[in-house]
Write a protein that holds these residues in place. Structure first.
Motif, PDB file in Angstrom:
ATOM      1  N   GLU A 135     -42.971  32.204 -76.858  1.00  0.00           N
ATOM      2  CA  GLU A 135     -41.953  33.188 -76.650  1.00  0.00           C
ATOM      3  C   GLU A 135     -42.136  34.656 -76.805  1.00  0.00           C
ATOM      4  O   GLU A 135     -42.662  35.279 -76.020  1.00  0.00           O
ATOM      5  CB  GLU A 135     -40.504  32.511 -76.257  1.00  0.00           C
ATOM      6  CG  GLU A 135     -40.151  31.718 -75.222  1.00  0.00           C
ATOM      7  CD  GLU A 135     -38.769  31.437 -75.359  1.00  0.00           C
ATOM      8  OE1 GLU A 135     -39.016  30.586 -74.305  1.00  0.00           O
ATOM      9  OE2 GLU A 135     -38.225  30.847 -76.497  1.00  0.00           O
ATOM     10  N   LEU A 136     -42.371  34.801 -78.217  1.00  0.00           N
ATOM     11  CA  LEU A 136     -41.791  36.052 -78.835  1.00  0.00           C
ATOM     12  C   LEU A 136     -43.887  36.830 -78.922  1.00  0.00           C
ATOM     13  O   LEU A 136     -43.878  37.436 -77.704  1.00  0.00           O
ATOM     14  CB  LEU A 136     -42.207  36.295 -80.603  1.00  0.00           C
ATOM     15  CG  LEU A 136     -42.002  37.242 -81.145  1.00  0.00           C
ATOM     16  CD1 LEU A 136     -40.947  38.651 -80.458  1.00  0.00           C
ATOM     17  CD2 LEU A 136     -41.188  37.437 -81.624  1.00  0.00           C
ATOM     18  N   ALA A 137     -44.451  35.701 -79.112  1.00  0.00           N
ATOM     19  CA  ALA A 137     -46.323  36.387 -78.698  1.00  0.00           C
ATOM     20  C   ALA A 137     -45.806  36.924 -77.740  1.00  0.00           C
ATOM     21  O   ALA A 137     -46.774  37.965 -77.385  1.00  0.00           O
ATOM     22  CB  ALA A 137     -46.784  34.786 -79.797  1.00  0.00           C
ATOM     23  N   ARG A 138     -45.889  35.485 -76.735  1.00  0.00           N
ATOM     24  CA  ARG A 138     -46.272  36.465 -75.135  1.00  0.00           C
ATOM     25  C   ARG A 138     -45.258  37.654 -75.067  1.00  0.00           C
ATOM     26  O   ARG A 138     -45.762  38.672 -74.351  1.00  0.00           O
ATOM     27  CB  ARG A 138     -45.641  35.205 -74.183  1.00  0.00           C
ATOM     28  CG  ARG A 138     -46.628  33.928 -74.251  1.00  0.00           C
ATOM     29  CD  ARG A 138     -46.060  33.409 -73.146  1.00  0.00           C
ATOM     30  NE  ARG A 138     -46.067  34.032 -71.453  1.00  0.00           N
ATOM     31  CZ  ARG A 138     -45.191  33.294 -70.926  1.00  0.00           C
ATOM     32  NH1 ARG A 138     -44.508  32.022 -71.277  1.00  0.00           N
ATOM     33  NH2 ARG A 138     -44.923  33.994 -69.619  1.00  0.00           N
ATOM     34  N   TYR A 139     -44.119  37.849 -75.450  1.00  0.00           N
ATOM     35  CA  TYR A 139     -42.741  39.336 -75.287  1.00  0.00           C
ATOM     36  C   TYR A 139     -43.970  40.121 -76.286  1.00  0.00           C
ATOM     37  O   TYR A 139     -44.298  41.580 -74.914  1.00  0.00           O
ATOM     38  CB  TYR A 139     -41.926  39.077 -75.496  1.00  0.00           C
ATOM     39  CG  TYR A 139     -40.963  40.463 -74.996  1.00  0.00           C
ATOM     40  CD1 TYR A 139     -40.237  40.679 -73.335  1.00  0.00           C
ATOM     41  CD2 TYR A 139     -40.752  41.046 -75.816  1.00  0.00           C
ATOM     42  CE1 TYR A 139     -39.461  41.440 -73.627  1.00  0.00           C
ATOM     43  CE2 TYR A 139     -39.567  42.098 -75.508  1.00  0.00           C
ATOM     44  CZ  TYR A 139     -39.309  42.682 -74.524  1.00  0.00           C
ATOM     45  OH  TYR A 139     -38.463  43.467 -73.884  1.00  0.00           O
ATOM     46  N   VAL A 140     -44.397  40.443 -76.772  1.00  0.00           N
ATOM     47  CA  VAL A 140     -45.289  41.181 -78.058  1.00  0.00           C
ATOM     48  C   VAL A 140     -46.297  41.584 -77.416  1.00  0.00           C
ATOM     49  O   VAL A 140     -47.032  42.336 -77.331  1.00  0.00           O
ATOM     50  CB  VAL A 140     -45.052  41.053 -79.300  1.00  0.00           C
ATOM     51  CG1 VAL A 140     -45.540  41.799 -80.055  1.00  0.00           C
ATOM     52  CG2 VAL A 140     -43.529  41.170 -79.422  1.00  0.00           C
ATOM     53  N   GLY A 141     -47.323  40.309 -76.556  1.00  0.00           N
ATOM     54  CA  GLY A 141     -48.408  40.008 -76.551  1.00  0.00           C
ATOM     55  C   GLY A 141     -49.245  40.205 -77.663  1.00  0.00           C
ATOM     56  O   GLY A 141     -50.616  41.054 -77.765  1.00  0.00           O
ATOM     57  N   VAL A 142     -49.031  38.976 -78.267  1.00  0.00           N
ATOM     58  CA  VAL A 142     -49.916  39.136 -79.591  1.00  0.00           C
ATOM     59  C   VAL A 142     -49.796  37.708 -79.357  1.00  0.00           C
ATOM     60  O   VAL A 142     -49.764  36.347 -78.887  1.00  0.00           O
ATOM     61  CB  VAL A 142     -49.789  39.298 -80.819  1.00  0.00           C
ATOM     62  CG1 VAL A 142     -49.658  40.786 -81.054  1.00  0.00           C
ATOM     63  CG2 VAL A 142     -48.520  38.347 -81.311  1.00  0.00           C
TER      64      VAL A 142
END
Length: 142
Positions: A43-50
Motif C-alpha cells: 500500500e505504501l509503495a502504491r501511494y508513493v509510486g515505487v
C-alpha cells in the motif's frame, strides 16, 4: 525416465536462509512508521509510486529513501520529512502516540480518492458514511 529435478535430494541451498543480521535503526524506524500508519509495504509503495521491493529494501537498510520520494512518503505516513530521517524524532513519536488523526490503510486511500470528486459527490459520500457510522455506534451501545 524422470526429470533430474524430480530426484534431486533436499539440500540447504533449496530453502532461503533467514538473515541473522539485525535491522538497522533507519530501517526499523521506517517499518515502525508504516505499521503505525496501518499500511502494508504494498500500500505504501502504491501511494508513493515505487515498487514494493523498494519499501522492503529501505526497511532493511540504513539508507533512507531517495529525496524525491521523501515528501510523498512523509505524507502517507502522517509525519514530517525530518521524522523519516531522524531515528529518535520526538515529534513523530508524539504524533504516532496520538494516532495522528488520519484514517489508516485502505480507508485513507479511499478518502484520498473521494477528495478528488466534485464537492457535491463528496457531500453525498460523507453523509452516507456518517449515517452508517452513527448507526453502527448505536447498535454497539444497545
Amino acid at each position: 525416465t524422470t526429470a533430474p529435478s524430480e530426484n534431486r535430494p533436499y539440500t540447504p541451498r533449496v530453502m532461503p536462509r533467514k538473515s541473522t543480521k539485525t535491522r538497522p535503526q533507519q530501517g526499523m524506524r521506517l517499518a515502525e512508521l508504516r505499521k503505525d500508519a496501518g499500511l502494508s509495504q504494498y500500500e505504501l509503495a502504491r501511494y508513493v509510486g515505487v515498487p514494493q521491493p523498494n519499501i522492503a529494501f529501505w526497511e532493511q537498510s540504513e539508507k533512507p529513501p531517495r529525496s524525491e520520494v521523501l515528501p510523498k512518503m512523509a505524507e502517507a505516513l502522517g509525519v514530517n520529512v525530518e521524522d523519516l530521517l531522524i531515528v529518535d524524532s520526538p515529534s513523530a513519536k508524539a504524533r504516532a502516540a496520538k494516532g495522528n488523526g488520519r484514517p489508516a490503510g485502505k480507508v485513507r486511500e479511499v478518502f484520498d480518492r473521494v477528495s478528488k470528486l466534485p464537492r457535491r459527490q463528496q457531500e453525498h459520500i460523507v453523509n452516507w458514511v456518517s449515517a452508517y457510522v452513527s448507526q453502527y455506534e448505536q447498535t454497539r451501545q444497545s
